[in-house]
Design an enzyme around this catalytic site. Structure first.
Site, PDB file in Angstrom:
ATOM      1  N   CYS A   1     -24.351 -13.002  76.769  1.00 51.98           N
ATOM      2  CA  CYS A   1     -24.302 -14.079  77.748  1.00 51.98           C
ATOM      3  C   CYS A   1     -23.960 -15.358  76.993  1.00 51.98           C
ATOM      4  CB  CYS A   1     -25.632 -14.208  78.491  1.00 51.98           C
ATOM      5  SG  CYS A   1     -27.038 -14.323  77.391  1.00 51.98           S
TER       6      CYS A   1
ATOM      7  N   TYR B   1     -13.774  -9.130  69.653  1.00 49.93           N
ATOM      8  CA  TYR B   1     -13.308  -9.105  71.044  1.00 49.93           C
ATOM      9  C   TYR B   1     -11.800  -8.912  71.036  1.00 49.93           C
ATOM     10  CZ  TYR B   1     -13.055 -10.501  76.017  1.00 49.93           C
ATOM     11  OH  TYR B   1     -12.851 -10.521  77.386  1.00 49.93           O
TER      12      TYR B   1
ATOM     13  N   HIS C   1     -17.303  -5.741  75.336  1.00 51.58           N
ATOM     14  CA  HIS C   1     -16.757  -5.346  76.636  1.00 51.58           C
ATOM     15  C   HIS C   1     -15.980  -4.028  76.601  1.00 51.58           C
ATOM     16  CE1 HIS C   1     -18.239  -9.237  77.492  1.00 51.58           C
ATOM     17  NE2 HIS C   1     -17.156  -9.947  77.355  1.00 51.58           N
TER      18      HIS C   1
ATOM     19  N   ASP D   1     -22.881 -10.930  80.653  1.00 53.19           N
ATOM     20  CA  ASP D   1     -21.704 -11.779  80.454  1.00 53.19           C
ATOM     21  C   ASP D   1     -21.796 -13.081  81.273  1.00 53.19           C
ATOM     22  OD1 ASP D   1     -19.275 -12.584  79.326  1.00 53.19           O
ATOM     23  OD2 ASP D   1     -18.096 -11.638  80.915  1.00 53.19           O
TER      24      ASP D   1
ATOM     25  N   ASN E   1     -13.782 -17.774  83.090  1.00 51.12           N
ATOM     26  CA  ASN E   1     -12.410 -17.367  83.440  1.00 51.12           C
ATOM     27  C   ASN E   1     -12.316 -16.354  84.572  1.00 51.12           C
ATOM     28  OD1 ASN E   1     -10.999 -18.887  81.398  1.00 51.12           O
ATOM     29  ND2 ASN E   1     -11.944 -17.491  79.936  1.00 51.12           N
TER      30      ASN E   1
HETATM   31  C1  0GY Z   1     -16.549 -13.424  77.542  1.00 46.46           C
HETATM   32  C2  0GY Z   1     -15.154 -13.241  77.918  1.00 46.46           C
HETATM   33  C3  0GY Z   1     -14.210 -14.215  77.960  1.00 46.46           C
HETATM   34  C4  0GY Z   1     -14.292 -15.470  77.298  1.00 46.46           C
HETATM   35  C5  0GY Z   1     -14.746 -15.611  76.034  1.00 46.46           C
HETATM   36  O1  0GY Z   1     -15.149 -16.786  74.098  1.00 46.46           O
HETATM   37  C6  0GY Z   1     -14.694 -16.842  75.242  1.00 46.46           C
HETATM   38  O2  0GY Z   1     -14.199 -17.863  75.724  1.00 46.46           O
HETATM   39  O3  0GY Z   1     -15.273 -14.580  75.410  1.00 46.46           O
HETATM   40  C7  0GY Z   1     -12.966 -13.913  78.669  1.00 46.46           C
HETATM   41  O4  0GY Z   1     -12.311 -14.853  79.148  1.00 46.46           O
HETATM   42  O5  0GY Z   1     -12.620 -12.722  78.796  1.00 46.46           O
HETATM   43  O6  0GY Z   1     -17.148 -12.614  76.868  1.00 46.46           O
HETATM   44  O7  0GY Z   1     -17.083 -14.432  77.927  1.00 46.46           O
END
Ligand code: 0GY
Length: 310
Positions: free
Chosen positions: A44, A169, A193, A261, A266
């Site tokens: 989160c 990621y 994810h 999450d 986004n």
């Molecule tokens: C998440 C996924 C997203 C964003 C980020 O670091 C971030 O800005 O991880 C996404 O846009 O898929 O885990 O929050």
């Protein structure tokens, strides 16, 4: 904040967030599934409040404020006990909002930071003392610019001394290119994810197959069964994503983590209801034993090893 009995008002004042970005659910439902005592939300974020913790000038999106007290109210509403707060790109490598949240959690939050290659040794010590136990490398081009691989390697070497792990990621279609690099990194590596598989390709799709092969071949890799709201093609209630998460939980029961999450940066298609995300847990981890490992044993081993089994 009002508690309606079935839903909880978590709405906050809007900041100058991107107009096409949906704010998080203002009143998530109360889940029917009761997580076991001690359950961890292992993915989160906190955002701002921007007046105190400004966003990075290099960010690629501007979210709504998602402050610590709202996260902790959500934790309690969902019947969870702890949070792992992951530094998101909109705050760059300024981890202040996350550190402040951890400091106010009463020991019930830990963090995953973003650092620069030249972050000082004293700052690393400060992050560790503040509850950080991992560092995140984000490879999504829509979120970050390209960083030299050498910087990541140097960061990995530096954080190894602190016993931290690395969170990566990426999207599964990029794994073939990234794999030689991420497997060369030292220590424990956590995939965000589910490696972002293409759900429309099914369980045997090339990207998800590559993710599973990596998990099977290298026991240093862990994976988060999170984010059905982004992976789904069908939309809520995310039935199309359940088989992916369940496959990972059943194949790698000691190396899976679960998280909400929240606040879902986004998201443009719909606003996820975290009560429903909790209600998906028995679908992806169908036995009490799998649930305990997913929600307690595994995250405790990674983030609160000193309390494990206490
Ligand atoms: C998440 C996924 C997203 C964003 C980020 O670091 C971030 O800005 O991880 C996404 O846009 O898929 O885990 O929050």
């Amino acid at each position: 904040m009002t508690d309606t009995g079935t839903a909880r008002d978590l709405s906050v004042a809007m900041t100058a967030a991107d107009p096409d970005y949906l704010p998080f659910h203002p009143a998530p439902s109360k889940p029917a599934f009761r997580p076991p005592e001690g359950a961890v939300d292992a993915h989160c974020h906190v955002f701002g409040p921007v007046a105190t913790f400004p966003f990075s000038p290099r960010r690629k999106y501007t979210p709504v404020d998602a402050p610590a007290e709202t996260l902790f109210a959500l934790r309690d509403h969902l019947g969870l006990s702890r949070n792992v707060i992951v530094q998101a790109t909109c705050h760059g490598s300024d981890n202040s909002a996350m550190l402040d949240a951890i400091a106010r959690s009463g020991g019930r939050a830990r963090g995953v930071a973003v650092i620069d290659v030249d972050t000082s040794e004293a700052e690393l010590e400060r992050l560790h003392a503040g509850g950080v136990r991992g560092v995140r490398f984000n490879f999504l081009k829509r979120l970050v610019g390209d960083a030299p691989k050498g910087d990541y390697i140097r960061i990995a070497e530096r954080i190894a001394a602190l016993g931290w792990h690395i969170v990566v990621y990426f999207e599964s279609h990029e794994l073939a290119d990234l794999e030689p690099f991420i497997t060369s990194l030292p220590g424990t590596i956590v995939i965000d994810h589910m490696g972002r598989p293409e759900v429309e390709d099914g369980l045997d799709g090339a990207g998800f197959a590559a993710v599973q092969r990596l998990m099977a071949s290298d026991p240093r890799f862990w994976i988060k069964v999170s984010c059905p709201e982004r992976l789904t093609v069908a939309g809520p209630p995310y039935d199309d994503v359940v088989p992916f998460a369940r496959r990972l939980v059943e194949s790698f029961p000691d190396r899976v983590l679960w998280g909400t999450d929240w606040p879902h940066p986004n998201m443009k298609s719909h606003v996820p209801d975290e009560g429903h995300l909790v209600d998906m847990i028995p679908l992806i981890a169908p036995t009490e034993d799998l649930q305990r490992r997913l929600l307690i044993d595994n995250p405790m081993r990674l983030y609160w090893p000193e309390e494990e089994g206490a």
